[in-house]
Design an enzyme around this catalytic site. Structure first.
Site, short mmCIF file in Angstrom:
data_model
loop_
_atom_site.label_atom_id
_atom_site.label_comp_id
_atom_site.label_asym_id
_atom_site.label_seq_id
_atom_site.Cartn_x
_atom_site.Cartn_y
_atom_site.Cartn_z
N THR A 98 -23.03 -71.21 82.48
CA THR A 98 -22.16 -72.42 83.18
C THR A 98 -22.52 -73.40 84.03
O THR A 98 -22.32 -74.18 84.04
CB THR A 98 -22.01 -70.64 84.37
OG1 THR A 98 -21.66 -69.59 83.54
CG2 THR A 98 -20.72 -71.70 84.72
N TYR A 129 -21.79 -74.71 78.99
CA TYR A 129 -19.89 -74.63 78.03
C TYR A 129 -19.63 -76.28 78.68
O TYR A 129 -18.77 -76.32 78.03
CB TYR A 129 -19.97 -74.19 79.78
CG TYR A 129 -19.67 -73.12 80.17
CD1 TYR A 129 -20.49 -72.11 79.39
CD2 TYR A 129 -19.10 -72.16 81.16
CE1 TYR A 129 -20.07 -70.55 79.37
CE2 TYR A 129 -18.78 -70.91 80.74
CZ TYR A 129 -19.30 -70.24 80.36
OH TYR A 129 -19.64 -68.96 80.33
N ARG A 226 -12.81 -59.72 74.44
CA ARG A 226 -12.41 -59.28 75.37
C ARG A 226 -11.69 -59.22 75.74
O ARG A 226 -11.72 -58.14 77.19
CB ARG A 226 -12.69 -61.34 75.48
CG ARG A 226 -12.28 -61.48 77.01
CD ARG A 226 -12.15 -62.80 77.50
NE ARG A 226 -13.85 -63.73 77.63
CZ ARG A 226 -14.30 -64.09 78.55
NH1 ARG A 226 -14.26 -63.34 79.54
NH2 ARG A 226 -15.44 -64.27 78.35
N ASP A 284 -25.05 -61.18 74.62
CA ASP A 284 -25.10 -62.13 76.35
C ASP A 284 -26.00 -62.07 77.17
O ASP A 284 -25.64 -62.04 78.31
CB ASP A 284 -23.81 -61.68 76.41
CG ASP A 284 -23.39 -62.95 76.98
OD1 ASP A 284 -23.82 -64.14 77.46
OD2 ASP A 284 -22.23 -63.00 77.68
ZN ZN Z 1 -20.09 -67.13 77.17
#
Ligand code: ZN
Length: 377
Positions: A98, A129, A226, A284
């Site tokens: 991010t 990102y 997710r 991650d």
């Molecule tokens: Zn990610």
């Protein structure tokens, strides 16, 4: 030279009980018996009653830290070499994420070199990102061609309020730049895709594949576990020729909000007939794990952990009945092939001596070998 005696070898395909001989940083022979090498100058390691696997390949780690979505105090820390070793990870792919304002590609490269010196193998992605991409040389293609560590771009965010709200043409253009960079330098040139929880899901990837000349396999979308809905879309994407990656770092909040455990997602995908060569898991690691309320306000933030990769592999086998070779492939051979890391992710003559010795009952990690060096005993 080191000789591992009578290990139960999963390459990740099961090879049975073998002796494995390494010289320097390379595996030089795998055979039923290599007793002729048991002489002075060869370190002999009894690996009977142990499972020998390739070192794990973690295809997405924020090695310089990530996050910051809750302000500066929520920036996550760097990954340490000890975290990688404890998780059996001998090859790691570093990404920004991010924040490409207070974190840089220069820092990512420096951290990659540092981890290499500490004994593991590291590759990374240019960009972050957002598009237009941050780069070192001014172009995505030049970064991939000229900087040895860069094997693609990512993680480019789609279906996420933190992403650049890309058009089909914008995503196709950067995929083309990465593709050409990969072709010129004999690298994957892959576009790692962060998939958020937005309603559009994976649709833009299908649009790019349908409306342009970029194939679905140019993309490597992650966080596909997710939600149930995104997992269904991911299985459809894989059946159309794409790759899917499941994130192993999680917590109770995220699971309660609908995330499917990576181990379970792996089992479901295999049951739906997706080839294991198109499925991977990644940790991650060192990402922030932000929790937003219904109005989009950040209410909690935790840190992803690299060791979750091994834990999810074990959970897939022990809880969700995934065969060990498939569970192992999802964190070894499959990511290595997708990322075109030809000397990684498998046990064979001539490849890098990256290996884990696991307890044959619990699958706990008992020894880690990276580039021929013992990192944990
Ligand atoms: Zn990610």
């Amino acid at each position: 030279m080191k000789l591992f005696k009578q290990a139960n070898v999963y390459a990740p395909r099961p090879l049975g009980v073998k002796d494995v001989l390494i010289a320097g940083s390379e595996i030089i022979e795998v055979a039923d018996e290599l007793t002729q090498f048991e002489h002075a100058g060869v370190e002999v390691i009894d690996a009977s009653n142990q499972i020998l696997t390739p070192g794990f390949v973690d295809s997405l780690v924020h090695i310089t830290g990530g996050g910051g979505e809750g302000g500066f105090v929520t920036r996550t820390p760097e990954m340490t070499i000890n975290e990688a070793i404890a998780g059996g990870v001998t090859t790691v792919i570093g990404v920004l994420g991010t924040d490409s304002i207070t974190r840089s590609l220069e820092n990512l490269l420096a951290k990659s070199y540092a981890l290499e010196e500490q004994g593991i193998s590291v590759f990374s992605y240019t960009g972050s990102y957002h598009l237009p991409a941050v780069t070192i040389t001014g172009s995505v293609t030049r970064d991939i061609v000229l900087i040895d560590k860069f094997i693609g771009i990512g993680e480019v965010a789609i279906a996420d309020h933190r992403g650049s709200q890309l058009t089909v043409q914008e995503l196709a253009k950067v995929a083309s730049e990465a593709r050409v960079g990969g072709m010129l330098s004999n690298k994957a040139g892959i576009v790692s895709i962060h998939v958020g929880d937005g309603s559009k899901g994976l649709s833009i990837l299908h649009q790019v594949a349908t409306e342009t000349d970029i194939p679905l396999s140019q993309f490597y979308p992650t966080h596909i576990n997710r939600s149930d809905e995104l997992l269904s879309q991911g299985i459809a994407l894989a059946k159309a020729g794409g790759y899917i990656d499941f994130t192993t770092s999680t917590n109770e909040h995220i699971l309660a909000s609908g995330e499917v455990k990576a181990a379970k997602a792996l089992a479901i995908s295999l049951k739906h007939g997706v080839p294991i060569s198109q499925i991977t898991m990644s940790s991650d690691g060192n990402a922030s794990l932000p929790i937003f309320d219904d109005s989009g306000k950040l209410i909690d933030l935790q840190v992803g952990e690299v060791r979750s990769l091994h834990e999810a592999m074990v959970e897939a086998v022990q809880t969700f009945d995934v065969p060990l070779p498939d569970a192992l492939a999802s964190i070894t051979l499959s990511p290595a092939n997708i990322l075109q890391l030809h000397n990684k992710g498998r046990i064979a003559q001539g490849v890098d001596a990256d290996m884990n010795l696991l307890n044959q009952d619990s699958l706990a990690i008992e020894m880690v070998v990276a580039k021929g060096k013992l990192l944990k005993v």
